[in-house]
Design an enzyme around this catalytic site. Structure first.
Site, mmCIF file in Angstrom:
data_model
loop_
_atom_site.group_PDB
_atom_site.id
_atom_site.type_symbol
_atom_site.label_atom_id
_atom_site.label_comp_id
_atom_site.label_asym_id
_atom_site.label_seq_id
_atom_site.Cartn_x
_atom_site.Cartn_y
_atom_site.Cartn_z
ATOM 1 N N ASP A 178 33.013 -9.419 8.082
ATOM 2 C CA ASP A 178 33.810 -9.049 6.916
ATOM 3 C C ASP A 178 35.241 -9.554 7.090
ATOM 4 O O ASP A 178 35.599 -10.033 8.162
ATOM 5 C CB ASP A 178 33.817 -7.519 6.725
ATOM 6 C CG ASP A 178 34.410 -6.798 7.924
ATOM 7 O OD1 ASP A 178 34.363 -7.358 9.050
ATOM 8 O OD2 ASP A 178 34.929 -5.688 7.769
ATOM 9 N N GLY A 201 37.990 -1.075 6.703
ATOM 10 C CA GLY A 201 39.356 -1.247 6.222
ATOM 11 C C GLY A 201 40.136 0.044 6.082
ATOM 12 O O GLY A 201 41.157 0.090 5.410
ATOM 13 N N CYS A 234 34.753 24.651 27.448
ATOM 14 C CA CYS A 234 34.058 23.365 27.540
ATOM 15 C C CYS A 234 33.057 23.381 28.701
ATOM 16 O O CYS A 234 33.325 23.942 29.755
ATOM 17 C CB CYS A 234 35.078 22.246 27.729
ATOM 18 S SG CYS A 234 34.321 20.618 27.892
ATOM 19 N N CYS A 271 35.289 19.829 33.237
ATOM 20 C CA CYS A 271 35.728 21.226 33.115
ATOM 21 C C CYS A 271 34.970 22.161 34.050
ATOM 22 O O CYS A 271 35.500 23.183 34.465
ATOM 23 C CB CYS A 271 35.607 21.687 31.664
ATOM 24 S SG CYS A 271 36.923 21.002 30.630
ATOM 25 N N PHE A 297 37.152 -7.257 12.335
ATOM 26 C CA PHE A 297 38.356 -6.500 12.646
ATOM 27 C C PHE A 297 39.088 -7.066 13.860
ATOM 28 O O PHE A 297 40.320 -7.104 13.892
ATOM 29 C CB PHE A 297 38.013 -5.023 12.869
ATOM 30 C CG PHE A 297 39.231 -4.181 13.112
ATOM 31 C CD1 PHE A 297 40.075 -3.840 12.060
ATOM 32 C CD2 PHE A 297 39.566 -3.767 14.392
ATOM 33 C CE1 PHE A 297 41.229 -3.081 12.281
ATOM 34 C CE2 PHE A 297 40.718 -3.017 14.620
ATOM 35 C CZ PHE A 297 41.547 -2.667 13.565
ATOM 36 N N ASP A 348 29.815 -4.229 16.303
ATOM 37 C CA ASP A 348 30.766 -4.570 15.251
ATOM 38 C C ASP A 348 30.765 -6.090 15.110
ATOM 39 O O ASP A 348 30.491 -6.820 16.062
ATOM 40 C CB ASP A 348 32.145 -4.038 15.648
ATOM 41 C CG ASP A 348 33.078 -4.041 14.457
ATOM 42 O OD1 ASP A 348 32.644 -4.424 13.362
ATOM 43 O OD2 ASP A 348 34.243 -3.657 14.632
ATOM 44 N N SER A 349 31.070 -6.571 13.907
ATOM 45 C CA SER A 349 30.863 -7.992 13.607
ATOM 46 C C SER A 349 31.944 -8.918 14.142
ATOM 47 O O SER A 349 31.752 -10.126 14.210
ATOM 48 C CB SER A 349 30.802 -8.179 12.094
ATOM 49 O OG SER A 349 32.064 -7.833 11.528
ATOM 50 N N CYS A 408 31.668 20.476 29.979
ATOM 51 C CA CYS A 408 31.522 19.122 30.522
ATOM 52 C C CYS A 408 31.658 19.125 32.049
ATOM 53 O O CYS A 408 32.145 20.089 32.646
ATOM 54 C CB CYS A 408 32.543 18.171 29.900
ATOM 55 S SG CYS A 408 34.183 18.215 30.646
ATOM 56 N N HIS A 421 35.549 14.170 29.732
ATOM 57 C CA HIS A 421 35.913 15.352 28.943
ATOM 58 C C HIS A 421 36.077 15.018 27.456
ATOM 59 O O HIS A 421 35.517 15.699 26.592
ATOM 60 C CB HIS A 421 37.187 16.006 29.459
ATOM 61 C CG HIS A 421 37.647 17.084 28.520
ATOM 62 N ND1 HIS A 421 37.068 18.337 28.504
ATOM 63 C CD2 HIS A 421 38.542 17.062 27.498
ATOM 64 C CE1 HIS A 421 37.608 19.047 27.518
ATOM 65 N NE2 HIS A 421 38.502 18.296 26.897
ATOM 66 N N ASP A 461 32.870 5.812 14.537
ATOM 67 C CA ASP A 461 33.191 5.281 15.861
ATOM 68 C C ASP A 461 34.701 5.261 15.974
ATOM 69 O O ASP A 461 35.402 5.131 14.957
ATOM 70 C CB ASP A 461 32.683 3.852 16.028
ATOM 71 C CG ASP A 461 33.660 2.843 15.463
ATOM 72 O OD1 ASP A 461 34.511 2.335 16.208
ATOM 73 O OD2 ASP A 461 33.602 2.583 14.240
ATOM 74 N N GLN A 516 34.822 -3.231 1.570
ATOM 75 C CA GLN A 516 36.273 -3.373 1.718
ATOM 76 C C GLN A 516 36.934 -2.977 0.392
ATOM 77 O O GLN A 516 36.328 -2.248 -0.389
ATOM 78 C CB GLN A 516 36.627 -4.812 2.128
ATOM 79 C CG GLN A 516 36.206 -5.166 3.563
ATOM 80 C CD GLN A 516 37.037 -4.463 4.629
ATOM 81 O OE1 GLN A 516 38.051 -3.830 4.330
ATOM 82 N NE2 GLN A 516 36.586 -4.533 5.884
#
Lengths: 368, 368
Positions: free
Chosen positions: A144, A213, A301, A306, A94, A90-91, A303, A332, A263, A186
């Site tokens: 941004d 955004g 599940c 679990c 944010f 990420d730039s 995983c 999990h 994400d 944006q």
């Protein structure tokens, strides 16, 4: 670079493949967040076991600590972290907006004080590209400007214009094409400005487009409306990424609207707070009703957590503030998110996505 | 139950094998500490990868939280924690002494307030056996009274007598012989009372003997003197365990004095504080000289952490307070301790223990 493999016949959902310097990403994909060069509590091996194809890391954090020059000298972020699959960074736009103090944004870039030690810094679109190239991230994001919610029209207009100017400067700053570069759309909650932003950015030559955004405090319906409105402007040949989204429902809704990448800190952060996602909704593990519960978190599940541990043990670890709790819960939750993405990819391949989507909601209503 | 396989020809060091309900323990052995039903930050798989054969857990902690009856209902401590190798449980004598508030010890047992919520509890030798049987620990320890350092003769005398009485009651309280039961020799720093304690306990029928009440603040030389004095009283057929000891040097010195078992929080606790053990001494990972250091913690170490990560990355994780730091550091430290034990076992087998011991100290002097 990006290839659409197949499409859902009853909606915009699509199954694709994104080629990066560190390998393929099968889309739609969810990227676990590894803010400070680590997905909190997990090793790369565990991330892979959970099904992670690509992780996200943060330019802002790594620039401040330990510093991108140090990571460059140590062979880049992949070598530093021992994660050999793709990384998107990420730039920092944010994070400057949400974490830094005393920020001042002008045409040139953003001046702010570090949230760690209060030291003064300036990030420009050019420096952000330099940092990401030093890190060796497979997918770089343009710096941004994040627009708060709600915002008046003038703020939205300025934010959109600056984001476009910075995107153009980012393109000029990159020194090669091995690392992909995505632009960020944006426009706040304004259709006019979303349209302006996406059309302006499409005139430039990016490898993919992100819708930024969103998930900044607006009602859920408005977020979906903005995706619905913005998404169709972006031509089919580009991967489309919705940033910072979301809970499982948002992933299903996003995929159904033709989004390829997501994400969110939700699976990892909520795991550390004891909130666990399951096929039948979520549970809060510290609840006393789990005290003697010998069942796994989610009976269907597969995983590591679990397969090996009871709710009773996980509750004990959480109540006793044991480090293992953070880790088993994170495994999990990430497995749940990444498995959900796998299931959606499969559903699109077999053109059963709408049936999958209905089943997803039905399970939440029936089993509680 | 316990078998001596071979002996060092130039000292009391010996190589043995202890048979428990959950398998063999090759001795001399070091037991990682899993106080609250978890060795902090690690999974059972990682413990095994580090070379752990047996772990220690705490009666006092598990009695208070989550409660031994709950663990019994959930199938015992092994099932609860998913650790299928032997477990030794400490009796709680030391924790009542070091953690609980308002403790009052009389002939009957110990009354104290929980360090968690201040609630009032009474532990008796009989209840401590009941708890350990409920947990299903492979090696149970008798409730003992811990003697502070320094202590006057009357306190030592009372402590020794009570420990012996409680040991006798512990023997009567056990309901079977599947789970081994060890007695704890007390006696402060007094040869007279150490001798009295060990001889009294030897008249009773235990599966092994522990030397307790050491590493409580006394000078290192005094601790070794007490081991030197006490150890020879214990006949060859019993495993001998020194409790709460120690740093790597203590393990080498203990083995050279004929000790078979050790436990200590040192490798795990120090890992979480960023102190890492190596073949050439220890390092403090947050030190700024490691900032750009691309080498592993210890170049000759084969642990997961050393195989994958640089000192620079470990320093970054530690400084950034990342959860992964605790874990990677713990893996390294435990691997170091357990590898040291393996090397000592090998040295005894090949009757080269004294040479090994010299080499151990030489490495620390030369490579710094």
């Amino acid at each position: 670079m990006f290839q659409v493999l197949c499409r859902s016949s009853d909606g915009p959902a699509r199954r694709g493949r994104l080629n990066t310097a560190h390998g393929m990403v099968e889309t739609p994909a969810f990227m676990p967040v590894g803010t400070q060069a680590t997905v909190k509590a997990l090793t790369p091996e565990e991330l892979k076991e959970c099904g992670a194809q690509i992780i996200l890391s943060n330019t802002y954090h790594l620039y401040l600590r330990p510093g991108h020059e140090l990571i460059r000298e140590l062979g880049g972020l992949h070598r530093f972290t021992a994660w050999d699959r793709p990384i998107l960074t990420d730039s920092g736009g944010f994070q400057i907006y949400s974490l830094a103090a005393l920020r001042k944004v002008d045409e040139q870039g953003a001046v702010f004080r570090s949230h760690i030690d209060g030291s003064l810094h300036r990030l420009t679109p050019e420096l952000v590209i330099e940092i990401q190239e030093a890190l060796g991230s497979d997918i770089m994001m343009c710096l941004d400007t994040c627009i708060h919610y709600p915002a008046d029209d003038m703020d939205v207009k300025n934010g959109v214009n600056l984001t476009t100017q910075w995107a153009e400067r980012s393109l000029k700053a990159r020194t090669g094409h091995d690392l992909l570069l995505f632009a960020i759309v944006q426009g706040g909650m304004s259709q006019t400005w979303r349209q302006r932003s996406v059309l302006d950015l499409l005139e430039l030559d990016f490898d993919g487009y992100a819708i930024g955004g969103l998930s900044v405090g607006e009602p859920k319906g408005l977020m979906y409306d903005m995706i619905d409105f913005t998404r169709p402007f972006i031509p089919d040949e580009y991967p489309v990424y919705v940033m910072g989204v979301g809970i499982p429902e948002d992933l299903v809704e996003g995929v159904s609207r033709g989004i390829d990448m997501f994400d969110c800190v939700m699976p990892t952060r909520n795991a550390r707070n004891g909130m666990l996602f399951t096929s039948f909704g979520h549970i809060v593990i510290k609840n006393s009703r789990f005290k003697g519960d010998s069942r796994p978190i989610d009976p269907i599940c597969t995983c590591y957590t679990c397969k090996n541990y009871s709710r009773a043990y996980l509750r004990h670890l959480f109540v006793a503030k044991e480090l293992l709790a953070f880790r088993l819960n994170t495994i999990h939750n990430l497995h749940y998110f990444l498995h959900l993405m796998r299931e959606m990819r499969k559903a699109i391949e077999t053109d059963t996505f709408e049936a999958f989507r209905k089943g997803f909601y039905q399970k939440r209503e029936i089993i509680k």
